[in-house]
Design a protein around this motif. Structure first.
Motif, PDB file in Angstrom:
ATOM      1  N   ARG A 197      -0.862  -3.552 -10.845  1.00 22.33           N
ATOM      2  CA  ARG A 197      -1.256  -2.632  -9.775  1.00 22.33           C
ATOM      3  C   ARG A 197      -0.309  -1.435  -9.741  1.00 22.33           C
ATOM      4  NH1 ARG A 197      -1.263  -5.310  -3.936  1.00 22.33           N
ATOM      5  NH2 ARG A 197       0.980  -5.249  -4.310  1.00 22.33           N
TER       6      ARG A 197
ATOM      7  N   SER B 212       0.825  -1.204   0.000  1.00 21.66           N
ATOM      8  CA  SER B 212       0.000   0.000   0.000  1.00 21.66           C
ATOM      9  C   SER B 212       0.865   1.262   0.000  1.00 21.66           C
ATOM     10  CB  SER B 212      -0.913  -0.030   1.223  1.00 21.66           C
ATOM     11  OG  SER B 212      -1.598   1.180   1.348  1.00 21.66           O
TER      12      SER B 212
ATOM     13  N   GLU C 243     -10.220  -4.863  -7.704  1.00 19.61           N
ATOM     14  CA  GLU C 243      -9.928  -3.953  -6.587  1.00 19.61           C
ATOM     15  C   GLU C 243      -8.432  -3.806  -6.359  1.00 19.61           C
ATOM     16  OE1 GLU C 243     -11.749  -1.898  -4.881  1.00 19.61           O
ATOM     17  OE2 GLU C 243     -13.505  -2.474  -6.067  1.00 19.61           O
ATOM     18  N   ASN C 244      -7.667  -4.860  -6.629  1.00 18.96           N
ATOM     19  CA  ASN C 244      -6.221  -4.765  -6.485  1.00 18.96           C
ATOM     20  C   ASN C 244      -5.641  -3.712  -7.418  1.00 18.96           C
ATOM     21  OD1 ASN C 244      -4.312  -6.603  -4.811  1.00 18.96           O
ATOM     22  ND2 ASN C 244      -6.151  -7.826  -5.161  1.00 18.96           N
TER      23      ASN C 244
ATOM     24  N   TYR D  84      -6.779  -0.166  -6.566  1.00 17.02           N
ATOM     25  CA  TYR D  84      -6.411   0.360  -5.242  1.00 17.02           C
ATOM     26  C   TYR D  84      -5.661   1.684  -5.316  1.00 17.02           C
ATOM     27  CZ  TYR D  84      -4.468   0.560  -0.536  1.00 17.02           C
ATOM     28  OH  TYR D  84      -4.127   0.965   0.718  1.00 17.02           O
TER      29      TYR D  84
ATOM     30  N   LYS E 227      -7.773   4.589  -6.448  1.00 19.53           N
ATOM     31  CA  LYS E 227      -8.713   5.062  -5.435  1.00 19.53           C
ATOM     32  C   LYS E 227      -8.018   5.892  -4.362  1.00 19.53           C
ATOM     33  CE  LYS E 227     -12.383   1.726  -6.089  1.00 19.53           C
ATOM     34  NZ  LYS E 227     -13.120   0.580  -5.560  1.00 19.53           N
TER      35      LYS E 227
ATOM     36  N   PHE F 100      -3.469  -7.758  -2.457  1.00 21.10           N
ATOM     37  CA  PHE F 100      -4.363  -7.617  -1.318  1.00 21.10           C
ATOM     38  C   PHE F 100      -5.415  -8.719  -1.372  1.00 21.10           C
ATOM     39  CE2 PHE F 100      -3.221  -3.100  -2.323  1.00 21.10           C
ATOM     40  CZ  PHE F 100      -2.367  -2.938  -1.249  1.00 21.10           C
TER      41      PHE F 100
ATOM     42  N   LYS G  94      -8.284  -8.924  -1.900  1.00 23.75           N
ATOM     43  CA  LYS G  94      -9.461  -8.328  -2.515  1.00 23.75           C
ATOM     44  C   LYS G  94      -9.609  -8.947  -3.906  1.00 23.75           C
ATOM     45  CE  LYS G  94      -8.174  -3.841  -0.470  1.00 23.75           C
ATOM     46  NZ  LYS G  94      -9.234  -3.429   0.451  1.00 23.75           N
TER      47      LYS G  94
ATOM     48  N   ARG H 179      -7.758   0.933   4.610  1.00 27.44           N
ATOM     49  CA  ARG H 179      -8.100   0.082   3.467  1.00 27.44           C
ATOM     50  C   ARG H 179      -7.431  -1.274   3.486  1.00 27.44           C
ATOM     51  NH1 ARG H 179     -10.029   3.108  -1.134  1.00 27.44           N
ATOM     52  NH2 ARG H 179     -10.340   5.273  -0.542  1.00 27.44           N
ATOM     53  N   VAL H 180      -6.325  -1.408   4.199  1.00 23.68           N
ATOM     54  CA  VAL H 180      -5.611  -2.682   4.191  1.00 23.68           C
ATOM     55  C   VAL H 180      -5.579  -3.325   5.580  1.00 23.68           C
ATOM     56  CG1 VAL H 180      -3.385  -3.781   3.779  1.00 23.68           C
ATOM     57  CG2 VAL H 180      -4.184  -1.989   2.239  1.00 23.68           C
TER      58      VAL H 180
END
Lengths: 290, 250
Positions: free
Chosen positions: B159, A178, B102-103, B106, B109, B96, B98, A191-192
Motif C-alpha cells: 500500500r 490514511s 482496495e487497500n 487507496y 485514489k 483497511f 476493505k 473513506r475510512v
C-alpha cells in the motif's frame, strides 16, 4: 451416609434462604415479561378482529365500524420521511464536527455537556419549543414540517451521542494509515472513518427515529390534529400520527373505539418492530461485508 | 548523496523535550536502523520525517529537516505531497477493512488516479514489489483482514509502495510478527533498498545488524552514536552504546 457436623435445621434454613432469593429474582424478571405479555395478548384479542383492509384504508369517523387509520398511518410515514434525513444530516454533522474538527476547547466541553443533558429533557418541553419556534416564530403553522422539526430537535441529542460513540470506536491506527499515504482530513473521514462507523451510526439513528414515531406529547403540544380526513399532500399540510390517533380513540366513551385503538396499537407496533428489524439488518449487513 | 539531512533538530511535547539537538544525514538507497530503549525518541524522530507528529497536540519542532534539499517544515510545503513521497509502515499491521485490491489502490485514489487499467497495473506491481502477489493474485477481491499477520504487513508495505515514495519509514514493522514472517519482511526490506531509501526503527538489535547499512543509537532524546552498522556493533565509540548493544541495559 454423609455425616453432618452442623445442625440439620441450620441446613434447611440455608436452603430456604437460597430458594427465597432465587424466587425473588425470578419474580423480578417475570414481572416485566408477564405484564408485557398480558398487555400484548389483551391488545391482540381486542384488536385483531378489527384489523382489516377497511380499517387500514379508511379515515377516522364518528362511527367505529367506519373508522380507520389511513390518515394517521400516512402522517407517520410523512413524519418519518421528513424527520429522518434532517435529523441524520444534522446529527452526524454535529458528531463529526465535535469529534473530528473541534479542538479540545472550553466551547467544545460546554457543547458536549449540553448535548448529553439535552438527551434527558422531557419531550413535552420540546413540544413547547416547537410551538414557540416553528409553529409561531417561523409561522409554519400546525404543519407536518413544524412537527417534524420538533421531532428532529427531540432526537438530535440521541443521534449525536450515538454517532460520537461510533466515531470514537474507529481505531487511530486506521486514521494514521490514511494520513501516512497523504490523505487530507476530509478524505480520511469520508473513506475510512465514516465507512467504519456507519453501521453504529445507522443503528443509533434508526432507534432514535423509532422513539420519534412513538412520541405523542410534543405533537399534541404543537397542535397536531386528532381528526384528519385526508392524506397529507405536502409538508405544509396539517396532520395526525398513529400515537395521537390511538390516544384519541382511547379517550372516547363508546366501547367499540377501545377495540379500534387496540388495532391501531398493533399497526404502530408493526411499524416500530420493522424499524428495529431494519436497524439489526443494516448492522449485520455492513459488519459482515468484509 | 544525502537524501535526508537533519540539522539541530529539537522537539518538545509541551514542556518535555523529546529530541535534543539531532544531527543526521541519510544516504539514498540505504537502510538506516534506529535503535535504543523504549522512550528514547527513536519513533518520535522517525515521525518527524513525514510530519506525523503534526497531529499530536502541543508539539513544537525547531531546527531543520531537509528531504531532497527541501525544508519539509516550510510553511508552503504540502504535507500531503510530503507523505506521498515519504511512506510509512506501522508497528501493528493496519490494513483497511476493505478488499486487498482496495487497500493497495487507496493511496492512488486519494491522489486522484481513477483510470481502471492504470490502477490494476500499479496494484499488481506494488503487490509484486512487496512479495505478496503470488499469494493473493487470485484473491484480490477478498477482505484484507482475512490475511495472516505477516501477509497483512506486506500488504501495508504494498500500500505504501503504490504511491511511489522515495523514502519508506518503518516503525518496528516486525515486532508483532512470528519469526518466519519476520524473515520474509527482512528479505523484502533488503530487496526494496534498490529502489527506496529505508529508515527502520527496531527493538531487535540482531535485526538492525542483519539488514541495515547504518545504525543510529538514541538515548533519552539524544543521538548518541551514528555509524556504519558493522562499525557501531563491533567497535562502539561511546560507552553507552557499548552498554546497550551488549545488553547491559534497555
Amino acid at each position: 451416609m454423609i455425616r453432618h457436623n452442623g445442625n440439620i435445621k441450620d441446613i434447611e434454613k440455608r436452603r430456604k434462604k437460597n430458594m427465597f432469593y432465587f424466587s425473588l429474582f425470578l419474580f423480578a424478571t417475570l414481572f416485566g415479561v408477564i405484564t408485557l405479555a398480558v398487555l400484548l395478548v389483551d391488545v391482540f384479542i381486542k384488536g385483531i378482529p378489527w384489523l382489516d383492509w377497511q380499517f387500514l384504508n379508511s379515515f377516522p369517523s364518528r362511527f367505529p365500524e367506519r373508522a380507520g387509520i389511513k390518515s394517521a398511518f400516512y402522517g407517520t410515514l410523512w413524519m418519518l420521511g421528513l424527520t429522518a434525513p434532517i435529523a441524520f444530516i444534522l446529527g452526524v454533522g454535529t458528531a463529526l464536527y465535535l469529534n473530528e474538527y473541534a479542538g479540545d476547547t472550553k466551547l467544545k466541553q460546554i457543547l458536549q455537556i449540553n448535548i448529553n443533558n439535552l438527551a434527558g429533557v422531557p419531550s413535552i418541553v420540546y413540544g413547547l419549543l416547537g410551538l414557540g419556534v416553528f409553529v409561531r416564530g417561523f409561522a409554519l403553522g400546525r404543519s407536518l414540517i413544524a412537527g417534524s422539526l420538533t421531532m428532529v430537535l427531540l432526537i438530535l441529542p440521541i443521534i449525536v451521542v450515538a454517532s460520537q460513540e461510533a466515531l470514537k470506536s474507529v481505531p487511530s491506527s486506521q486514521r494514521n494509515a490514511s494520513y501516512a499515504l497523504g490523505a487530507t482530513k476530509w478524505q480520511t473521514i469520508r473513506r475510512v472513518v465514516i465507512p467504519a462507523a456507519l453501521p453504529n451510526i445507522l443503528t443509533g439513528t434508526i432507534l432514535a427515529l423509532s422513539r420519534a414515531i412513538g412520541e405523542t406529547a410534543p405533537l399534541i403540544m404543537i397542535g397536531a390534529l386528532t381528526f384528519v380526513a385526508f392524506v397529507p399532500g405536502s409538508p405544509m399540510d396539517s396532520f395526525t400520527v398513529l400515537p395521537i390517533q390511538i390516544f384519541n380513540w382511547t379517550s372516547r366513551p363508546q366501547e367499540d373505539f377501545q377495540y379500534i385503538a387496540a388495532a391501531g396499537i398493533i399497526v404502530l407496533l408493526v411499524v416500530l418492530l420493522s424499524m428495529n428489524g431494519l436497524a439489526i439488518y443494516l448492522r449485520n449487513k455492513y459488519q459482515n461485508k468484509y | 548523496m544525502a537524501i535526508i539531512e537533519v540539522k539541530d533538530l529539537n522537539l518538545y511535547y509541551g514542556e518535555k523535550q523529546a529530541l535534543k539537538n539531532i544531527n543526521l544525514e541519510i544516504e539514498k538507497n540505504s537502510i538506516t536502523a534506529l535503535i535504543g530503549p523504549s522512550g528514547c525518541g527513536k519513533s518520535t524522530f522517525l515521525r518527524t520525517l513525514n510530519r506525523m507528529n503534526d497531529m499530536i497536540k502541543d508539539v513544537k519542532i525547531e531546527g531543520s529537516v531537509k528531504i531532497d534539499d527541501v525544508e519539509i517544515y516550510d510553511k508552503n510545503i504540502s504535507v500531503e505531497i510530503l507523505r506521498k513521497n515519504v511512506g510509512m509502515v506501522f508497528q501493528q499491521p493496519n490494513p483497511f477493512p476493505k478488499s486487498i485490491f482496495e487497500n493497495v489502490a487507496y493511496g492512488l485514489k486519494i491522489h486522484g488516479i481513477k483510470d481502471k487499467s492504470l490502477l490494476n497495473e500499479i496494484v499488481e506491481t506494488s503487490l509484486k514489489g512487496a512479495a505478496l502477489w503470488d499469494e493473493v493474485k487470485d484473491d484480490l477481491k477478498k477482505p484484507a483482514l482475512g490475511l495472516s499477520g505477516g501477509q497483512q504487513q506486506r500488504l501495508c508495505i504494498a500500500r505504501a509502495l503504490a504511491v511511489s515514495p522515495d523514502i519508506i519509514l518503518m516503525d518496528e514493522p516486525t515486532s508483532a510478527l512470528d519469526p518466519i514472517s519476520t524473515a520474509k519482511i527482512e528479505e523484502l526490506i533488503l530487496e526494496l533498498k534498490k529502489d527506496y531509501t529505508i529508515v527502520i526503527v527496531t527493538h531487535n538489535m540482531q535485526q538492525a545488524a542483519r539488514i541495515s547499512d547504518k545504525t543510529a543509537f538514541f538515548l533519552n532524546g539524544e543521538l548518541i552514536e551514528y555509524a556504519d552498522t558493522e562499525e557501531l556493533f563491533s567497535y562502539p565509540k561511546d560507552k553507552r552504546t557499548e552498554d546497550y548493544i551488549t545488553g547491559r541495559f534497555g
